[in-house]
Design a protein around this motif. Sequence first.
Motif, PDB file in Angstrom:
ATOM      1  N   THR A  86       1.025  -1.099  -0.027  1.00  0.00           N
ATOM      2  CA  THR A  86      -0.096  -0.057   0.007  1.00  0.00           C
ATOM      3  C   THR A  86       0.748   1.090   0.010  1.00  0.00           C
ATOM      4  N   PHE A  87       1.817   1.194   0.923  1.00  0.00           N
ATOM      5  CA  PHE A  87       2.752   2.530   0.865  1.00  0.00           C
ATOM      6  C   PHE A  87       3.396   2.669  -0.376  1.00  0.00           C
ATOM      7  N   THR A  88       3.879   1.583  -1.086  1.00  0.00           N
ATOM      8  CA  THR A  88       4.638   1.940  -2.368  1.00  0.00           C
ATOM      9  C   THR A  88       3.760   2.200  -3.146  1.00  0.00           C
ATOM     10  N   ARG A  89       2.535   1.880  -3.348  1.00  0.00           N
ATOM     11  CA  ARG A  89       1.488   2.178  -4.561  1.00  0.00           C
ATOM     12  C   ARG A  89       1.211   3.498  -4.252  1.00  0.00           C
ATOM     13  N   ILE A  90       1.059   4.256  -2.970  1.00  0.00           N
ATOM     14  CA  ILE A  90       0.585   5.498  -2.821  1.00  0.00           C
ATOM     15  C   ILE A  90       1.812   6.628  -3.047  1.00  0.00           C
ATOM     16  N   GLY A  91       3.035   5.918  -3.140  1.00  0.00           N
ATOM     17  CA  GLY A  91       4.322   6.885  -3.728  1.00  0.00           C
ATOM     18  C   GLY A  91       5.234   6.919  -2.395  1.00  0.00           C
ATOM     19  N   PHE A  92       5.377   6.038  -1.631  1.00  0.00           N
ATOM     20  CA  PHE A  92       6.257   6.075  -0.432  1.00  0.00           C
ATOM     21  C   PHE A  92       7.435   5.021  -0.593  1.00  0.00           C
ATOM     22  N   ASP A  93       8.569   5.506  -0.245  1.00  0.00           N
ATOM     23  CA  ASP A  93       9.518   4.521  -0.275  1.00  0.00           C
ATOM     24  C   ASP A  93       9.438   3.885   1.408  1.00  0.00           C
ATOM     25  N   VAL A  94       9.629   2.840   1.266  1.00  0.00           N
ATOM     26  CA  VAL A  94       9.490   2.023   2.645  1.00  0.00           C
ATOM     27  C   VAL A  94      10.731   1.386   3.116  1.00  0.00           C
ATOM     28  N   HIS A  95      11.229   1.763   4.298  1.00  0.00           N
ATOM     29  CA  HIS A  95      12.543   1.324   4.760  1.00  0.00           C
ATOM     30  C   HIS A  95      12.073   0.481   6.002  1.00  0.00           C
ATOM     31  N   PRO A  96      12.371  -0.704   6.127  1.00  0.00           N
ATOM     32  CA  PRO A  96      11.954  -1.779   7.196  1.00  0.00           C
ATOM     33  C   PRO A  96      13.275  -1.534   8.213  1.00  0.00           C
ATOM     34  N   THR A  97      12.681  -1.693   9.368  1.00  0.00           N
ATOM     35  CA  THR A  97      13.923  -1.574  10.603  1.00  0.00           C
ATOM     36  C   THR A  97      14.173  -2.796  11.273  1.00  0.00           C
ATOM     37  N   ASP A  98      15.071  -3.139  11.860  1.00  0.00           N
ATOM     38  CA  ASP A  98      15.259  -4.506  12.586  1.00  0.00           C
ATOM     39  C   ASP A  98      15.253  -4.329  14.193  1.00  0.00           C
ATOM     40  N   ARG A  99      15.545  -3.187  14.628  1.00  0.00           N
ATOM     41  CA  ARG A  99      15.629  -3.050  16.398  1.00  0.00           C
ATOM     42  C   ARG A  99      14.965  -1.577  16.746  1.00  0.00           C
ATOM     43  N   ALA A 100      13.971  -1.173  16.059  1.00  0.00           N
ATOM     44  CA  ALA A 100      13.312  -0.068  16.500  1.00  0.00           C
ATOM     45  C   ALA A 100      12.105  -0.156  16.776  1.00  0.00           C
TER      46      ALA A 100
ATOM     47  N   LYS B 173      -7.131  -0.099  10.780  1.00  0.00           N
ATOM     48  CA  LYS B 173      -7.480  -1.376  10.497  1.00  0.00           C
ATOM     49  C   LYS B 173      -6.543  -1.972   9.133  1.00  0.00           C
ATOM     50  N   GLU B 174      -6.040  -2.979   8.968  1.00  0.00           N
ATOM     51  CA  GLU B 174      -5.618  -3.537   7.739  1.00  0.00           C
ATOM     52  C   GLU B 174      -6.625  -3.552   6.400  1.00  0.00           C
ATOM     53  N   SER B 175      -7.669  -3.640   6.780  1.00  0.00           N
ATOM     54  CA  SER B 175      -8.661  -3.416   5.768  1.00  0.00           C
ATOM     55  C   SER B 175      -8.602  -2.054   5.246  1.00  0.00           C
ATOM     56  N   GLU B 176      -8.857  -1.046   6.234  1.00  0.00           N
ATOM     57  CA  GLU B 176      -8.785   0.297   5.974  1.00  0.00           C
ATOM     58  C   GLU B 176      -7.264   0.629   5.104  1.00  0.00           C
ATOM     59  N   MET B 177      -6.233   0.277   5.690  1.00  0.00           N
ATOM     60  CA  MET B 177      -5.147   0.379   4.959  1.00  0.00           C
ATOM     61  C   MET B 177      -4.708   0.099   3.708  1.00  0.00           C
ATOM     62  N   GLU B 178      -5.574  -0.990   3.094  1.00  0.00           N
ATOM     63  CA  GLU B 178      -5.477  -1.499   1.969  1.00  0.00           C
ATOM     64  C   GLU B 178      -6.322  -0.931   0.797  1.00  0.00           C
ATOM     65  N   ALA B 179      -7.362  -0.250   1.300  1.00  0.00           N
ATOM     66  CA  ALA B 179      -8.160   0.498   0.539  1.00  0.00           C
ATOM     67  C   ALA B 179      -7.844   2.009   0.290  1.00  0.00           C
ATOM     68  N   ILE B 180      -6.637   2.524   0.831  1.00  0.00           N
ATOM     69  CA  ILE B 180      -6.085   4.017   0.596  1.00  0.00           C
ATOM     70  C   ILE B 180      -5.762   4.163  -0.609  1.00  0.00           C
ATOM     71  N   ASP B 181      -6.295   5.153  -1.319  1.00  0.00           N
ATOM     72  CA  ASP B 181      -5.937   5.290  -2.693  1.00  0.00           C
ATOM     73  C   ASP B 181      -4.663   6.441  -2.874  1.00  0.00           C
ATOM     74  N   ASP B 182      -4.406   7.030  -2.108  1.00  0.00           N
ATOM     75  CA  ASP B 182      -3.234   8.173  -2.361  1.00  0.00           C
ATOM     76  C   ASP B 182      -2.695   8.671  -1.062  1.00  0.00           C
ATOM     77  N   ALA B 183      -1.746   9.224  -1.225  1.00  0.00           N
ATOM     78  CA  ALA B 183      -0.935   9.860   0.137  1.00  0.00           C
ATOM     79  C   ALA B 183      -1.853  10.967   1.060  1.00  0.00           C
ATOM     80  N   ASP B 184      -2.589  11.658  -0.025  1.00  0.00           N
ATOM     81  CA  ASP B 184      -3.540  12.435   0.712  1.00  0.00           C
ATOM     82  C   ASP B 184      -4.508  11.920   1.610  1.00  0.00           C
ATOM     83  N   GLU B 185      -5.027  10.901   1.149  1.00  0.00           N
ATOM     84  CA  GLU B 185      -6.061  10.109   1.895  1.00  0.00           C
ATOM     85  C   GLU B 185      -5.538   9.546   3.230  1.00  0.00           C
ATOM     86  N   LEU B 186      -4.202   8.917   3.009  1.00  0.00           N
ATOM     87  CA  LEU B 186      -3.619   8.622   4.242  1.00  0.00           C
ATOM     88  C   LEU B 186      -3.512   9.665   5.440  1.00  0.00           C
ATOM     89  N   ARG B 187      -2.727  10.770   4.929  1.00  0.00           N
ATOM     90  CA  ARG B 187      -2.574  11.871   5.577  1.00  0.00           C
ATOM     91  C   ARG B 187      -3.959  12.486   6.473  1.00  0.00           C
TER      92      ARG B 187
END
Length: 319
Positions: A217-231, A294-308
Amino acid sequence: MSRSALVGNVMAMLEDAGFLVSDRCAIRPKSFDVAARRGDDVLLVKILGNIDSFDGFTGGEMRRLGTYLNATPILIGLRTRDEELKPGVVYFRHGVPVLSPDTAVELFVEEVPPLIYAAPGGLYVNIDSEVLADEREDRDWSLGKLATELGVSRRTVSKYENGMDASVEVAAELEDLFEADLTGPVSILGDAEPVRGEEPTPEDPDHDPADEPIVTTFTRIGFDVHPTDRAPFKTVSENDRERQQVLTGHSQLNRTAEKRARIMSSVGHVTRTRSIYVVEDASKESVDGTAIIKESEMEAIDDADELRDLISERSGEPA
């Protein structure tokens, strides 16, 4: 001194120095203990009694997080296995600058930067090469003359004038010879790369397979996603176009998740990032400013503005 007391002392020192300090990251594993901000200076601080327990994985994660969050990673500690850390000296472990509590007080409270750093072979200082060359030329000394005075080669003097740092002993001798200040502070909050050496920041770790829908979802709406190990958060996501940064957690919403969400909110407040916690089913909309989605809400987000807008609505903070 116990580690808990040391952490408390360092947090109090940063607050005395005018920093906004996050809650302690009281979870495991953890790459840093607190985040702190004063003006535009942001720190990610790890606090240890014995700095030899600071490993390369943690150092790499702190450097990555520093890049993502525009922060300086710093380790504050008391000693190595063999000796106490010297006041006024910057050490380095896995590319992260290391200060004793006394050095940290001098830097952050008294605003007196350190002049000496430790590296293989001893203690060194930064030589102002232009001042050195000017002083030598003002005295009409050749490179060879100065080399003779110092007991080094002409090539070594040339290197000093081209930016090579000098040992503490040589620097003191140069300042005695020319009766001038030739040393400069060790860069901590700025670009310390010339001192750290060529230790590249490791690549991002792989994301948890359970987080695949969120990463998608993050990638689809234009984000670069950086996983962490110990944060305390699982990813840092960035959208340069919208100037958004989001810390993300993901698990069942239980007491541990709520604890993480509170820490994420506190760290986000310091680093000026938003935070969300993605869950399968939610009984509340936020935890101390971290939006619960919710996971279902997250997957339904269409763009960065909607997430914000969703984060703003859930967290109660302006978009």
